[in-house]
Write a protein that holds these residues in place. Structure first.
Motif, PDB file in Angstrom:
ATOM      1  N   ASP A   2       0.841  -1.209   0.000  1.00  0.00           N
ATOM      2  CA  ASP A   2       0.000   0.000   0.000  1.00  0.00           C
ATOM      3  C   ASP A   2       0.875   1.258   0.000  1.00  0.00           C
ATOM      4  O   ASP A   2       2.072   1.210   0.305  1.00  0.00           O
ATOM      5  N   GLN A   3       0.274   2.390  -0.350  1.00  0.00           N
ATOM      6  CA  GLN A   3       1.025   3.636  -0.520  1.00  0.00           C
ATOM      7  C   GLN A   3       1.723   4.100   0.749  1.00  0.00           C
ATOM      8  O   GLN A   3       2.896   4.487   0.687  1.00  0.00           O
ATOM      9  N   PRO A   4       1.085   4.077   1.925  1.00  0.00           N
ATOM     10  CA  PRO A   4       1.832   4.507   3.122  1.00  0.00           C
ATOM     11  C   PRO A   4       3.073   3.643   3.387  1.00  0.00           C
ATOM     12  O   PRO A   4       4.112   4.158   3.799  1.00  0.00           O
ATOM     13  N   LYS A  49       4.820   2.049   1.025  1.00  0.00           N
ATOM     14  CA  LYS A  49       5.792   2.432  -0.002  1.00  0.00           C
ATOM     15  C   LYS A  49       6.527   3.705   0.408  1.00  0.00           C
ATOM     16  O   LYS A  49       7.754   3.802   0.273  1.00  0.00           O
ATOM     17  N   ASN A  50       5.776   4.682   0.920  1.00  0.00           N
ATOM     18  CA  ASN A  50       6.388   5.938   1.363  1.00  0.00           C
ATOM     19  C   ASN A  50       7.382   5.682   2.494  1.00  0.00           C
ATOM     20  O   ASN A  50       8.468   6.257   2.526  1.00  0.00           O
ATOM     21  N   HIS A  51       6.990   4.817   3.425  1.00  0.00           N
ATOM     22  CA  HIS A  51       7.860   4.501   4.558  1.00  0.00           C
ATOM     23  C   HIS A  51       9.134   3.795   4.077  1.00  0.00           C
ATOM     24  O   HIS A  51      10.236   4.099   4.556  1.00  0.00           O
ATOM     25  N   LEU A  52       8.992   2.879   3.134  1.00  0.00           N
ATOM     26  CA  LEU A  52      10.160   2.177   2.598  1.00  0.00           C
ATOM     27  C   LEU A  52      11.131   3.148   1.926  1.00  0.00           C
ATOM     28  O   LEU A  52      12.353   3.014   2.059  1.00  0.00           O
ATOM     29  N   VAL A  53      10.591   4.126   1.218  1.00  0.00           N
ATOM     30  CA  VAL A  53      11.447   5.125   0.570  1.00  0.00           C
ATOM     31  C   VAL A  53      12.241   5.903   1.607  1.00  0.00           C
ATOM     32  O   VAL A  53      13.447   6.122   1.450  1.00  0.00           O
ATOM     33  N   THR A  54      11.570   6.285   2.696  1.00  0.00           N
ATOM     34  CA  THR A  54      12.279   7.069   3.721  1.00  0.00           C
ATOM     35  C   THR A  54      13.291   6.226   4.489  1.00  0.00           C
ATOM     36  O   THR A  54      14.218   6.773   5.074  1.00  0.00           O
ATOM     37  N   LEU A  55      13.128   4.903   4.460  1.00  0.00           N
ATOM     38  CA  LEU A  55      14.128   4.025   5.073  1.00  0.00           C
ATOM     39  C   LEU A  55      15.307   3.771   4.138  1.00  0.00           C
ATOM     40  O   LEU A  55      16.449   3.640   4.581  1.00  0.00           O
ATOM     41  N   ARG A  56      15.034   3.702   2.852  1.00  0.00           N
ATOM     42  CA  ARG A  56      16.042   3.331   1.865  1.00  0.00           C
ATOM     43  C   ARG A  56      16.951   4.479   1.454  1.00  0.00           C
ATOM     44  O   ARG A  56      18.147   4.286   1.225  1.00  0.00           O
ATOM     45  N   PHE A  57      16.398   5.666   1.291  1.00  0.00           N
ATOM     46  CA  PHE A  57      17.199   6.743   0.706  1.00  0.00           C
ATOM     47  C   PHE A  57      18.331   7.276   1.576  1.00  0.00           C
ATOM     48  O   PHE A  57      19.405   7.582   1.036  1.00  0.00           O
TER      49      PHE A  57
END
Length: 165
Positions: free
Chosen positions: A37-39, A41-49
């Motif tokens: 889900d989108q939330p 995905k957003n959380h994964l981006v903030t963990l990965r970058f």
């Protein structure tokens, strides 16, 4: 020391290209997955970058510093021009990455972490700009990496010239 710097320069610049490519592939697969889900995905981006930028700055920084140190070594006189250009492309890559992190990623991250979960209109423009600037950054690093692995031309020895005559 000279050999260690050559190894560090070549390894770090090339390693960053591989790491960045893997990051992009994994990231695209996550974003395209209908199972996430989108939330999330957003959380994964903030963990990965943050690690993405940490590895990028570290690897490109070490590669660039190595090329600068090699450039000023008298033992590398035949490679001075190539090392100067390699260092210039490394510095350019670092400048682009710094701009991307400060002016593009941090605002995008703030938009993704909004409590209402709504992306402002500027999000898509910044996201496209991010993709483009990352492509430029990868290209400048690729040029530096390619220059770092090219073997310098060796002067022809007189014995090999005599053998061909």
């Amino acid at each position: 020391m000279n050999r260690c710097l050559w190894i560090a320069m070549r390894f770090c610049l090339c390693a960053w290209l591989g790491a960045a490519a893997l990051f992009v592939v994994a990231g695209v697969l996550e974003v395209m997955s209908p199972e996430i889900d989108q939330p999330t995905k957003n959380h994964l981006v903030t963990l990965r970058f943050p690690p993405y930028y940490l590895f990028g700055f570290s690897l490109v920084g070490i590669g660039t510093l190595s090329s600068i140190l090699l450039r000023f070594s008298k033992r590398n006189a035949p490679s001075h021009r190539r090392l100067t250009i390699t260092a210039a492309f490394g510095v350019l890559t670092l400048l682009i990455m710094t701009y991307d992190y400060l002016q593009i990623y941090l605002p995008l991250e703030a938009m993704m972490l909004r409590d209402d979960g709504i992306f402002p209109g500027e999000f898509h423009r910044l996201h496209e700009w991010s993709k483009n600037i990352n492509a430029v950054s990868a290209t400048t690093c690729l040029v530096a990496a390619l220059l770092s692995v090219v073997e310098p031309q060796r002067p022809a020895s007189s014995s090999s010239e005599a053998a061909t005559e």
